[in-house]
Design a protein around this motif. Sequence first.
Motif, PDB file in Angstrom:
ATOM      1  N   GLY A  35       0.972  -1.150  -0.004  1.00  0.00           N
ATOM      2  CA  GLY A  35       0.128  -0.120   0.016  1.00  0.00           C
ATOM      3  C   GLY A  35       0.949   1.136  -0.044  1.00  0.00           C
ATOM      4  O   GLY A  35       1.706   1.467   0.858  1.00  0.00           O
ATOM      5  N   PHE A  36       0.862   1.964  -0.985  1.00  0.00           N
ATOM      6  CA  PHE A  36       1.370   3.162  -1.405  1.00  0.00           C
ATOM      7  C   PHE A  36       0.664   4.517  -0.846  1.00  0.00           C
ATOM      8  O   PHE A  36      -0.087   4.430  -1.722  1.00  0.00           O
ATOM      9  N   ILE A  37       1.153   5.056   0.226  1.00  0.00           N
ATOM     10  CA  ILE A  37       0.196   6.103   0.816  1.00  0.00           C
ATOM     11  C   ILE A  37       0.855   7.625   0.670  1.00  0.00           C
ATOM     12  O   ILE A  37       2.279   7.627   0.925  1.00  0.00           O
ATOM     13  N   GLY A  38       0.217   8.321   0.472  1.00  0.00           N
ATOM     14  CA  GLY A  38       0.667   9.673   0.353  1.00  0.00           C
ATOM     15  C   GLY A  38      -0.415  10.725  -0.394  1.00  0.00           C
ATOM     16  O   GLY A  38      -1.422  10.310  -0.804  1.00  0.00           O
ATOM     17  N   GLN A  39      -0.318  11.983   0.110  1.00  0.00           N
ATOM     18  CA  GLN A  39      -1.367  12.835  -0.367  1.00  0.00           C
ATOM     19  C   GLN A  39      -1.265  13.360  -1.936  1.00  0.00           C
ATOM     20  O   GLN A  39      -0.327  12.671  -2.556  1.00  0.00           O
ATOM     21  N   THR A 202      -0.247  -6.038   2.997  1.00  0.00           N
ATOM     22  CA  THR A 202       0.470  -6.669   3.746  1.00  0.00           C
ATOM     23  C   THR A 202       1.433  -5.809   4.126  1.00  0.00           C
ATOM     24  O   THR A 202       2.243  -5.914   5.175  1.00  0.00           O
ATOM     25  N   HIS A 203       1.984  -4.733   3.207  1.00  0.00           N
ATOM     26  CA  HIS A 203       3.127  -3.832   3.429  1.00  0.00           C
ATOM     27  C   HIS A 203       2.769  -2.513   3.372  1.00  0.00           C
ATOM     28  O   HIS A 203       1.899  -2.266   2.099  1.00  0.00           O
ATOM     29  N   TYR A 204       3.308  -1.514   3.822  1.00  0.00           N
ATOM     30  CA  TYR A 204       3.115  -0.066   3.369  1.00  0.00           C
ATOM     31  C   TYR A 204       4.075   0.817   3.221  1.00  0.00           C
ATOM     32  O   TYR A 204       5.189   0.495   3.791  1.00  0.00           O
ATOM     33  N   GLY A 205       4.274   1.793   2.408  1.00  0.00           N
ATOM     34  CA  GLY A 205       5.157   2.876   2.333  1.00  0.00           C
ATOM     35  C   GLY A 205       4.239   4.303   2.043  1.00  0.00           C
ATOM     36  O   GLY A 205       3.511   4.294   1.790  1.00  0.00           O
ATOM     37  N   GLN A 215       8.477   2.648   5.881  1.00  0.00           N
ATOM     38  CA  GLN A 215       8.089   1.364   5.306  1.00  0.00           C
ATOM     39  C   GLN A 215       7.759   0.370   6.472  1.00  0.00           C
ATOM     40  O   GLN A 215       8.708   0.607   7.117  1.00  0.00           O
ATOM     41  N   LEU A 216       6.546  -0.197   6.328  1.00  0.00           N
ATOM     42  CA  LEU A 216       6.325  -1.300   7.668  1.00  0.00           C
ATOM     43  C   LEU A 216       5.376  -2.379   6.958  1.00  0.00           C
ATOM     44  O   LEU A 216       4.829  -1.966   5.915  1.00  0.00           O
ATOM     45  N   SER A 217       5.579  -3.444   7.772  1.00  0.00           N
ATOM     46  CA  SER A 217       4.656  -4.511   7.337  1.00  0.00           C
ATOM     47  C   SER A 217       3.311  -4.255   8.023  1.00  0.00           C
ATOM     48  O   SER A 217       3.314  -3.355   9.127  1.00  0.00           O
ATOM     49  N   ALA A 218       2.345  -4.802   7.611  1.00  0.00           N
ATOM     50  CA  ALA A 218       0.872  -4.929   8.394  1.00  0.00           C
ATOM     51  C   ALA A 218       0.964  -5.417   9.803  1.00  0.00           C
ATOM     52  O   ALA A 218       0.301  -4.634  10.588  1.00  0.00           O
TER      53      ALA A 218
END
Length: 307
Positions: A35-39, A202-205, A215-218
Amino acid sequence: MNKYVLKSNRLSKKYHNNMALNKVNVSIKKGSIYGFIGQNGAGKSTLIRVVCGLAYPTTGTIELFGKNSDQELIEARKRIGTIIEGPALYPNMTASENLEAHRLLKGIPGKECIEKNLTLVGLQNTGKKMAKNFSLGMKQRLGLAIALLGDPEFLILDEPINGLDPMGVVEIRELLKKLNQEYGITILISSHILSELHLLATHYGIIHEGELLEQLSATELNEKCQQYLHIKVDNPDKAATVIERHFTTQDFEVMPDGSIKLFAFVDVPGEVSKALTNEGLVIEQFMPMGEDLETYYTHLIGGVQRG
């Protein structure tokens, strides 16, 4: 065998005076849903465009399936399926005709993949209905069917659930889970709908103003966002004894200020407060606490902005 489908090394992209990406080191493991998160404007789409070969980095490098030379990257990109800035559909063609057109463009032999992919995304019975008459959810699923032509190992999706109604969101979520779990496809999905990513990734950035903050795992996220009952009473030592004895649990923590974090029985707060009161304890504070992905993200970028 390389365990990463994508790695970047100090990847930067500058447009005029704007640093869209600033020394980004991203790592996406094979078999994950990232999951790539950002505004908007944070750099998500820029990174995706660089990975797909639609933009060139100013500095830094990327590695796909362990390959990093220019020629190797061209070959590696053949193993990727993408939806960027919405699915590329021919509005006056049927679902089958859309897939046939893209199959020919990609040089994929045989027509068996058309029916297979339509069945996979649940569009096998759309017949002669034109794509322009599809619902938004159907268009997104057709876009996925096109992205899956050639059996990609890595799927890159830029805001695939944006604008969908709740049922459409659920359909896409379940389809992506199926592609990941049953077909082993690694997925990079960028989205600003954080509550939905929390059910899928399952993972995030987390990226902000061109910089990859974390960056981290769920599992790591859930540990950081763990729900608990915040309890403050007049006698924390006695309260700890009551909790341990009455509920047969040690899943709690007495904090330096005397408050208690109870990680078990969060769903039955009434029973906990009743047990404490029955033992003569005076409850000064009692409330459920913890963060979800959206709150965690807000706190993270808020700290950056304040700093």
